[in-house]
Design an enzyme around this catalytic site. Structure first.
Site, PDB file in Angstrom:
ATOM      1  N   PHE A 131       0.718  -1.131   0.328  1.00 47.47           N
ATOM      2  CA  PHE A 131      -0.040  -0.229  -0.227  1.00 47.47           C
ATOM      3  C   PHE A 131       1.199   0.935  -0.034  1.00 47.47           C
ATOM      4  CE2 PHE A 131      -2.855   2.904   2.792  1.00 47.47           C
ATOM      5  CZ  PHE A 131      -3.648   3.380   1.578  1.00 47.47           C
ATOM      6  N   SER A 182       3.249  -6.484   2.844  1.00 44.81           N
ATOM      7  CA  SER A 182       2.505  -5.977   3.616  1.00 44.81           C
ATOM      8  C   SER A 182       1.047  -6.005   3.163  1.00 44.81           C
ATOM      9  CB  SER A 182       3.231  -4.624   3.499  1.00 44.81           C
ATOM     10  OG  SER A 182       2.260  -3.770   4.940  1.00 44.81           O
ATOM     11  N   MET A 183       0.379  -5.304   2.332  1.00 43.51           N
ATOM     12  CA  MET A 183      -1.060  -5.324   1.823  1.00 43.51           C
ATOM     13  C   MET A 183      -1.299  -6.279   0.241  1.00 43.51           C
ATOM     14  SD  MET A 183      -2.978  -2.489  -0.563  1.00 43.51           S
ATOM     15  CE  MET A 183      -1.858  -2.515  -2.494  1.00 43.51           C
ATOM     16  N   ASP A 226       8.790  -4.229  13.293  1.00 42.18           N
ATOM     17  CA  ASP A 226       7.703  -4.184  12.336  1.00 42.18           C
ATOM     18  C   ASP A 226       7.329  -2.497  12.959  1.00 42.18           C
ATOM     19  OD1 ASP A 226       6.359  -3.514  10.261  1.00 42.18           O
ATOM     20  OD2 ASP A 226       6.145  -5.519   9.476  1.00 42.18           O
ATOM     21  N   HIS A 268      10.271  -3.357   8.441  1.00 47.47           N
ATOM     22  CA  HIS A 268       8.645  -3.803   7.800  1.00 47.47           C
ATOM     23  C   HIS A 268       9.736  -3.794   6.130  1.00 47.47           C
ATOM     24  CE1 HIS A 268       4.695  -3.694   6.352  1.00 47.47           C
ATOM     25  NE2 HIS A 268       4.914  -3.526   5.749  1.00 47.47           N
TER      26      HIS A 268
END
Length: 259
Positions: free
Chosen positions: A25, A93-94, A194, A224
């Site tokens: 994202f 992530s996303m 993270d 992250h």
């Protein structure tokens, strides 16, 4: 708007094993490009698309939502399936959330999953106030560039459109309900530190999927955006080994590509 230099999508025609990589994202393919290039150099067919609204400016993103982002990776998966006998899906992530939904929806058409710091929900006050605040405030500060390695930079937006963030919140809830439909072999790589996605999200994913072939690896020196961090090489190597275990023919493809 022109795509930012470095944010371009990446595609490589290799052997009959394909990998679809999904970025996160407000990020871009830049965060996964070294991973994509690593797999491509070993003979795999690789697709790393640019999600709609990403890789240009945040103003473009505010007119997109999860349906747009998912539609893009769904199209790429279908294209890979036409080209390859096996397709693996991976994401950060996303992008990991997108990968999980692809696995839930496409079943046996996805041979395995690799997710790095998967996002599962929004946490804190923002999760509760976002439905209202998005009508009052356009943006909030960006989440890009959470990297421990000095000199390593993620190409992402410095602002987050709240309209898109609200759509992401909806998407997280949707995919959480679909996780039991995920049955494929799963490799989870999670950073010990993270500042964007807490460890609880990986734990939630692991507790909800129906996969029986599951491996979790903790990255002790990365934040992250681990794909650009100190242990990026380990992510690349572990993912290639995971794919090779499930698709033994890639060793031959990789030898041919490098030879």
């Amino acid at each position: 708007m022109p795509v930012l230099p470095g944010a371009e999508p990446f595609r490589h025609e290799g052997g009959d094993t394909g990998v679809l990589l999904c970025h996160g994202f407000t990020g871009s393919p830049q965060s996964l490009r070294p991973w994509a290039e690593y797999l491509a150099a070993r003979g795999l067919t690789v697709s790393l698309p640019l999600l709609p609204g990403h890789g240009t400016r945040w103003e473009d993103m505010q007119f997109t939502g999860w349906q747009d982002w998912y539609a893009e990776v769904d199209r790429e998966l279908r294209a890979l399936r036409e080209r390859c006998t096996r397709v693996f899906v991976a994401g950060l992530s996303m992008g990991a959330t997108l990968a999980l939904r692809l696995a839930a929806k496409h079943g046996d058409e996805v041979s395995g999953l690799v997710v790095v710091n998967p996002a599962n929900r929004m946490h804190g006050l923002a999760a509760h106030t976002l439905p209202v605040v998005r009508h009052l405030v356009r943006t909030t500060k960006g989440i890009a560039d959470d990297i421990a390695k000095e000199g390593s930079v993620e190409l992402g937006y410095d602002r987050v459109p709240l309209r898109s963030a609200h759509s992401l919140r909806t998407f997280f809830r949707l995919v959480d309900g679909e996780l039991p439909q995920v049955t494929q072999p799963l490799l989870v790589l999670r950073s010990a530190q993270d500042h964007v996605v807490p460890a609880a999200d990986s734990a939630r994913v692991l507790s909800r999927v129906s996969s029986t072939d599951v491996q979790e690896i903790v990255l002790e020196q990365s934040y992250h955006v681990a794909t650009l961090d100190h242990e990026a090489d380990r992510i690349f190597e572990e993912s290639y080994a995971f794919i090779g275990r499930l698709a033994p023919s890639i060793g031959k493809e990789g030898t041919a590509a490098r030879g």
